[in-house]
Design a protein around this motif. Structure first.
Motif, PDB file in Angstrom:
ATOM      1  N   VAL A  70       1.030  -1.062   0.011  1.00  0.00           N
ATOM      2  CA  VAL A  70      -0.049   0.127   0.156  1.00  0.00           C
ATOM      3  C   VAL A  70       0.844   1.236   0.041  1.00  0.00           C
ATOM      4  O   VAL A  70       0.628   2.224  -0.912  1.00  0.00           O
ATOM      5  N   HIS A  71       1.810   1.437   0.667  1.00  0.00           N
ATOM      6  CA  HIS A  71       2.813   2.394   0.666  1.00  0.00           C
ATOM      7  C   HIS A  71       3.485   2.450  -0.582  1.00  0.00           C
ATOM      8  O   HIS A  71       3.558   3.675  -0.971  1.00  0.00           O
ATOM      9  N   GLY A  72       3.914   1.508  -1.213  1.00  0.00           N
ATOM     10  CA  GLY A  72       4.492   1.622  -2.593  1.00  0.00           C
ATOM     11  C   GLY A  72       3.414   2.291  -3.725  1.00  0.00           C
ATOM     12  O   GLY A  72       3.698   2.836  -4.474  1.00  0.00           O
ATOM     13  N   ALA A  73       2.046   1.711  -3.278  1.00  0.00           N
ATOM     14  CA  ALA A  73       1.081   2.107  -4.229  1.00  0.00           C
ATOM     15  C   ALA A  73       0.824   3.701  -4.230  1.00  0.00           C
ATOM     16  O   ALA A  73       0.696   4.476  -5.225  1.00  0.00           O
ATOM     17  N   LEU A  74       0.854   4.040  -2.960  1.00  0.00           N
ATOM     18  CA  LEU A  74       0.522   5.457  -2.485  1.00  0.00           C
ATOM     19  C   LEU A  74       1.657   6.248  -2.875  1.00  0.00           C
ATOM     20  O   LEU A  74       1.387   7.562  -3.610  1.00  0.00           O
ATOM     21  N   PRO A 122       1.081   7.425   5.708  1.00  0.00           N
ATOM     22  CA  PRO A 122       0.649   6.862   6.984  1.00  0.00           C
ATOM     23  C   PRO A 122      -0.850   7.034   7.097  1.00  0.00           C
ATOM     24  O   PRO A 122      -1.651   6.132   7.245  1.00  0.00           O
ATOM     25  N   SER A 123      -1.332   8.284   7.056  1.00  0.00           N
ATOM     26  CA  SER A 123      -2.741   8.624   7.250  1.00  0.00           C
ATOM     27  C   SER A 123      -3.659   8.004   6.159  1.00  0.00           C
ATOM     28  O   SER A 123      -4.531   7.413   6.462  1.00  0.00           O
ATOM     29  N   LEU A 124      -3.089   8.024   5.165  1.00  0.00           N
ATOM     30  CA  LEU A 124      -3.887   7.596   3.855  1.00  0.00           C
ATOM     31  C   LEU A 124      -3.962   6.044   3.882  1.00  0.00           C
ATOM     32  O   LEU A 124      -4.884   5.264   3.576  1.00  0.00           O
ATOM     33  N   CYS A 125      -2.915   5.396   4.144  1.00  0.00           N
ATOM     34  CA  CYS A 125      -2.814   4.109   4.453  1.00  0.00           C
ATOM     35  C   CYS A 125      -3.737   3.376   5.481  1.00  0.00           C
ATOM     36  O   CYS A 125      -4.348   2.554   5.304  1.00  0.00           O
ATOM     37  N   CYS A 147     -11.498   2.186   5.187  1.00  0.00           N
ATOM     38  CA  CYS A 147     -12.545   1.988   4.292  1.00  0.00           C
ATOM     39  C   CYS A 147     -13.013   0.841   3.671  1.00  0.00           C
ATOM     40  O   CYS A 147     -14.133   0.364   3.744  1.00  0.00           O
ATOM     41  N   ILE A 148     -11.795  -0.098   3.415  1.00  0.00           N
ATOM     42  CA  ILE A 148     -12.238  -1.315   2.865  1.00  0.00           C
ATOM     43  C   ILE A 148     -12.482  -2.379   3.882  1.00  0.00           C
ATOM     44  O   ILE A 148     -13.532  -2.998   3.494  1.00  0.00           O
ATOM     45  N   THR A 149     -12.149  -2.086   5.052  1.00  0.00           N
ATOM     46  CA  THR A 149     -12.666  -3.232   6.029  1.00  0.00           C
ATOM     47  C   THR A 149     -14.066  -2.833   6.473  1.00  0.00           C
ATOM     48  O   THR A 149     -14.859  -3.679   6.676  1.00  0.00           O
ATOM     49  N   ASP A 189     -10.153   7.453  -6.874  1.00  0.00           N
ATOM     50  CA  ASP A 189     -10.287   8.595  -7.515  1.00  0.00           C
ATOM     51  C   ASP A 189      -9.693   9.890  -6.637  1.00  0.00           C
ATOM     52  O   ASP A 189      -9.241  10.792  -7.072  1.00  0.00           O
ATOM     53  N   GLY A 190     -10.278   9.489  -5.122  1.00  0.00           N
ATOM     54  CA  GLY A 190      -9.997  10.371  -4.128  1.00  0.00           C
ATOM     55  C   GLY A 190      -8.237  10.333  -4.299  1.00  0.00           C
ATOM     56  O   GLY A 190      -7.912  11.518  -3.738  1.00  0.00           O
ATOM     57  N   ILE A 191      -7.699   9.423  -4.229  1.00  0.00           N
ATOM     58  CA  ILE A 191      -6.424   9.367  -3.988  1.00  0.00           C
ATOM     59  C   ILE A 191      -5.628  10.042  -5.016  1.00  0.00           C
ATOM     60  O   ILE A 191      -4.747  10.943  -4.988  1.00  0.00           O
ATOM     61  N   VAL A 192      -6.030   9.990  -6.383  1.00  0.00           N
ATOM     62  CA  VAL A 192      -5.693  10.843  -7.600  1.00  0.00           C
ATOM     63  C   VAL A 192      -5.883  12.263  -7.216  1.00  0.00           C
ATOM     64  O   VAL A 192      -5.069  12.868  -7.533  1.00  0.00           O
TER      65      VAL A 192
END
Length: 229
Positions: free
Chosen positions: A128-132, A143-146, A152-154, A212-215
């Motif tokens: 997840v860190h690498g993807a972000l 860290p906050s977004l991770c 959110c997904i859980t 989309d929010g991450i983008v």
């Protein structure tokens, strides 16, 4: 051993030949049968043929047992192929969490109870860190977004297995139909859509919204004229 490397769970037999793995597997079976309300160390001991103190020999506490159970669920997840773009890797992880929730609906809440459960958890967090980072998120925000991503997904998966996400019930539709037309026109107009709601569609659409929010978040930090990942 590197002191920063998480210790592997102990699996050697303890009292009466019990192993940590056997206890954790039996605990998950018991949780799936009766949920948290019906789960006790005494019942687990009866299932594996020992007293509760023998269980504590391996897991130290009930909280330690819960963490080991969450770790076992986490180990069911598979790392996405590194060849996938960052969105594909994140989507793959989200789908894996939903799959585990559907297989272990009464135990899945444990995955929301702990931030870290062991080696498998660290592997997925690294992804997840690498993807972000690939998406363009600044290091200070990762860290906050991770953690937000995991919440959110859980939460979506828990909502489905808990009954929140799914087609509206007959009672729901009857109550909606009784609402005044002038005060709830949009909700009443959407009644047929709620009746036919598919949980997998809710999950997929919500995940795309999060991605989309991450983008959008990453775009705030791009140089002028640059395109988001």
């Amino acid at each position: 051993m590197n002191p920063m490397t998480p210790a592997r769970p102990r699996t050697s037999p303890g009292p009466r030949g019990l192993s940590r793995d056997a206890i954790v597997e039996a605990a998950l079976d018991l949780m799936e049968e009766g949920g948290e309300a019906g789960f006790t160390l005494r019942k687990l001991g009866a299932r594996v043929g020992c007293d509760p103190m023998s269980i504590l020999y391996h897991l130290k506490s009930k909280e330690g047992l819960y963490r080991a159970m969450a770790g076992r669920l986490e180990s069911q997840l598979r790392i996405a192929p590194s060849s996938l773009p960052w969105r594909g890797r994140m989507r793959h992880l989200a789908d894996q969490y939903r799959s585990v929730a559907l297989r272990f609906p009464k135990s899945f809440w444990l995955m929301q109870h702990f931030v870290y459960t062991g080696p498998a958890d660290y592997d997925h967090m690294e992804m997840v860190h690498g993807a972000l980072r690939e998406a363009g998120i600044p290091a200070r925000d990762i860290p906050s977004l991770c953690l937000g991503w995991y919440a959110c997904i859980t939460g979506l998966a828990m909502g489905e297995v808990g009954g929140l996400i799914g087609p509206a019930s007959k009672q729901d539709l009857e109550e909606l139909a009784q609402l005044p037309d002038h005060s709830h026109p949009l909700l009443k107009g959407a009644m047929p859509l709620y009746q036919d709601l598919a949980p997998n569609s809710v999950f997929a659409l919500s995940i795309e919204m999060l991605l989309d929010g991450i983008v959008a978040q990453a775009a705030q930090h791009l140089p002028s004229g640059a395109n988001p990942a």
